[in-house]
Design a protein around this motif. Structure first.
Motif, PDB file in Angstrom:
ATOM      1  N   GLU A   2     -11.371 -31.337  27.934  1.00 30.37           N
ATOM      2  CA  GLU A   2     -12.642 -30.951  27.337  1.00 30.37           C
ATOM      3  C   GLU A   2     -13.559 -32.135  27.086  1.00 30.37           C
ATOM      4  OE1 GLU A   2      -9.603 -30.361  23.889  1.00 30.37           O
ATOM      5  OE2 GLU A   2      -9.594 -30.547  26.072  1.00 30.37           O
ATOM      6  N   TYR A  51     -19.998 -14.021  27.011  1.00 35.58           N
ATOM      7  CA  TYR A  51     -19.103 -13.093  26.309  1.00 35.58           C
ATOM      8  C   TYR A  51     -19.974 -11.955  25.820  1.00 35.58           C
ATOM      9  CZ  TYR A  51     -15.990 -11.191  22.711  1.00 35.58           C
ATOM     10  OH  TYR A  51     -15.211 -10.351  21.956  1.00 35.58           O
ATOM     11  N   LEU A  86     -10.901 -13.109  25.583  1.00 36.16           N
ATOM     12  CA  LEU A  86     -11.027 -14.563  25.487  1.00 36.16           C
ATOM     13  C   LEU A  86     -10.641 -15.003  24.075  1.00 36.16           C
ATOM     14  CD1 LEU A  86     -14.486 -15.128  27.241  1.00 36.16           C
ATOM     15  CD2 LEU A  86     -12.234 -15.672  28.181  1.00 36.16           C
ATOM     16  N   PRO A  87     -10.493 -16.312  23.849  1.00 36.59           N
ATOM     17  CA  PRO A  87     -10.289 -16.809  22.482  1.00 36.59           C
ATOM     18  C   PRO A  87     -11.585 -16.671  21.675  1.00 36.59           C
ATOM     19  CG  PRO A  87      -9.510 -18.410  24.105  1.00 36.59           C
ATOM     20  CD  PRO A  87     -10.356 -17.402  24.837  1.00 36.59           C
ATOM     21  N   GLY A  91     -14.901 -18.635  23.358  1.00 39.19           N
ATOM     22  CA  GLY A  91     -13.999 -18.845  24.487  1.00 39.19           C
ATOM     23  C   GLY A  91     -14.759 -18.990  25.786  1.00 39.19           C
ATOM     24  N   VAL A  94     -15.645 -22.593  25.984  1.00 39.39           N
ATOM     25  CA  VAL A  94     -14.457 -23.365  26.358  1.00 39.39           C
ATOM     26  C   VAL A  94     -14.208 -23.230  27.857  1.00 39.39           C
ATOM     27  CG1 VAL A  94     -11.965 -23.604  26.048  1.00 39.39           C
ATOM     28  CG2 VAL A  94     -13.426 -23.142  24.070  1.00 39.39           C
ATOM     29  N   ASP A  95     -14.356 -22.025  28.387  1.00 36.47           N
ATOM     30  CA  ASP A  95     -14.222 -21.829  29.835  1.00 36.47           C
ATOM     31  C   ASP A  95     -15.196 -22.730  30.598  1.00 36.47           C
ATOM     32  OD1 ASP A  95     -12.194 -20.008  29.718  1.00 36.47           O
ATOM     33  OD2 ASP A  95     -13.413 -18.259  30.219  1.00 36.47           O
ATOM     34  N   VAL A 251     -10.818 -28.723  21.574  1.00 35.02           N
ATOM     35  CA  VAL A 251     -10.950 -27.274  21.435  1.00 35.02           C
ATOM     36  C   VAL A 251      -9.649 -26.706  20.891  1.00 35.02           C
ATOM     37  CG1 VAL A 251     -12.606 -27.137  23.329  1.00 35.02           C
ATOM     38  CG2 VAL A 251     -10.169 -26.744  23.798  1.00 35.02           C
ATOM     39  N   THR A 253      -7.633 -22.956  21.028  1.00 35.01           N
ATOM     40  CA  THR A 253      -7.638 -21.614  21.636  1.00 35.01           C
ATOM     41  C   THR A 253      -6.302 -20.886  21.491  1.00 35.01           C
ATOM     42  OG1 THR A 253      -7.007 -22.598  23.765  1.00 35.01           O
ATOM     43  CG2 THR A 253      -9.363 -22.282  23.360  1.00 35.01           C
ATOM     44  N   ALA A 275      -5.314 -21.500  16.396  1.00 37.39           N
ATOM     45  CA  ALA A 275      -6.423 -22.206  17.036  1.00 37.39           C
ATOM     46  C   ALA A 275      -6.755 -23.487  16.273  1.00 37.39           C
ATOM     47  CB  ALA A 275      -7.645 -21.298  17.117  1.00 37.39           C
ATOM     48  N   GLY A 388     -11.313 -19.027  18.396  1.00 39.19           N
ATOM     49  CA  GLY A 388     -11.561 -20.208  19.197  1.00 39.19           C
ATOM     50  C   GLY A 388     -12.464 -21.155  18.436  1.00 39.19           C
ATOM     51  N   CYS A 389     -12.289 -22.449  18.630  1.00 37.76           N
ATOM     52  CA  CYS A 389     -13.091 -23.419  17.893  1.00 37.76           C
ATOM     53  C   CYS A 389     -13.305 -24.668  18.735  1.00 37.76           C
ATOM     54  CB  CYS A 389     -12.469 -23.779  16.552  1.00 37.76           C
ATOM     55  SG  CYS A 389     -10.696 -24.184  16.610  1.00 37.76           S
TER      56      CYS A 389
END
Length: 396
Positions: A2, A51, A86-87, A91, A94-95, A251, A253, A275, A388-389
């Motif tokens: 990341e 999303y 997704l997270p 997310g 993050v993807d 990140v 997840t 997460a 997710g964070c």
């Protein structure tokens, strides 16, 4: 991986309770704003992430998908994604980080659009009950078959169960929980886009109607219309862009418990526990280094759980930590949801919190700007079995 990604631009449409504008119109506003903010053109954008993607149920939950945005902006894509599993909402960001890190794209446009306010028209908040009335029947399946018979079809019911268990285990009180909503309203007063900006007292909070005990009306986020977009770029492709990049430091997840609202192993917390743990395993920074926190507040208790999961206070200690509100104020130990969050700013479903984290790191928060400006921020989304964070840094 990341750390090969950076945020280089942000954009946001008008935000309002009921704007009565096309959701694609809102989306295009935010996307073009983010592209321009980064100093890019549409020809530079070769990736899209969103999303939850294009879906029409429930009404207003999704404003546009990849296909509509690609076509409206005439983008030529090397990579794209859009989906629900997704997270949580971030997310998709993050993807995008992983896509640019792997070389699948250079500049990814990430967006999230909601228009739940307009979708409800001039009525109150739409019911989450299923069925079409007029004598029609409905047979619940999946998770709903166990909750609907007890009149618990809403996330408000499910999150309330977590909150009640936390109250029972750790002595948390409604007066403590109230500080999440009160802090959000104070900060929203400095946000011209916020839905609710009028002052709110503790007495008003405690006196409003209950939704699902212990959550009252002010513990629930505000349906709104709006779109938010961010540009995720490959870190080695940011030279010459309009802004100094915000780096993605780490990140989170992970989900290690059962992917369930009601079968989690510890019903005083949620998937955000895993997460948060993962986030800190991927960096040498610690919770004490974070200078601003934008934590998901679809319901106020979720924010309390995030405070614990990210180590800003001990397990079960979020009540005493937020008591009185001083630690989470703009000038406090960890300024929280500086734009009013979703409780007062409007339910932009996670992306609004990431947008605000970037504004704070760039020093563009206006009257709500945290002094410094801060150099380290965290943005987190999701509740229940979704989380997710992202840990972000902007060094000067």
């Amino acid at each position: 991986m990341e750390r090969r990604a950076a945020i280089t631009g942000i954009g946001q449409s008008d935000v309002g309770r009921r704007l009565y504008r096309s959701p694609l119109d809102l989306t295009v506003d935010a996307c073009l704003g983010a592209i321009d903010d980064a100093g890019l053109t549409r020809a530079d954008v070769d990736g899209v992430a969103t999303y939850p993607g294009n879906m029409d149920t429930p009404a207003g939950f999704s404003g546009a998908g990849v296909t509509e945005v690609q076509d409206a902006l005439r983008l030529q894509l090397n990579w794209y994604t859009g989906g629900l599993e997704l997270p949580a909402q971030l997310g998709s960001v993050v993807d995008a980080c992983l896509a640019v890190a792997c070389g699948l794209a250079t500049h990814v446009l990430c967006f999230r659009t909601v228009w739940e306010g307009t979708a409800q028209g001039d009525r109150g908040r739409a019911s989450v009950m299923s069925g079409t009335g007029a004598g029609s029947s409905y047979r619940a399946t999946g998770f709903m078959q166990w909750t609907l018979p007890f009149g618990a079809p809403s996330a408000a019911n499910w999150i309330a169960c977590y909150a009640q268990r936390h109250f029972h285990e750790y002595g948390t009180t409604r007066q403590q929980l109230a500080q999440i909503a009160l802090n959000a309203r104070k900060n929203a007063a400095h946000n011209p886009k916020a839905v609710y900006r009028d002052p709110m007292t503790l007495e008003e909070y405690l006196g409003v109607r209950m939704i699902s005990s212990p959550l009252c009306l002010y513990d629930c986020d505000v349906p709104a219309d709006g779109s938010t977009a961010v540009i995720v770029s490959r870190a080695d492709s940011t030279m010459g862009l309009r802004r100094s990049p915000i780096k993605v430091e780490a990140v989170g997840t992970a989900i290690h418990g059962r992917p369930s609202w009601d079968q989690w192993d510890d019903l005083t917390t949620m998937a955000l526990r895993d997460a948060g743990t993962m986030l800190w395993s991927r960096t040498d920074l610690r919770p004490a280094d974070v200078e601003v926190a934008e934590l998901y507040d679809g319901f106020s208790f979720i924010t309390m759980a995030w405070l614990e999961a990210l180590g800003f206070c001990g397990k079960g200690q979020s009540g005493p930590f937020v008591e009185g509100g001083s630690r989470i104020a703009l000038d406090g130990q960890i300024p929280l949801n500086t734009n009013g969050g979703q409780l007062s700013g409007g339910r932009l479903h996670g992306y609004g919190l990431l947008h605000e984290a970037c504004l704070q790191l760039w020093g563009e928060g206006g009257e709500r700007q945290v002094e410094g400006p801060p150099e380290v921020a965290v943005a987190a989304s999701g509740g229940g079995p979704l989380a997710g964070c992202l840990l972000l840094t902007h060094r000067r």
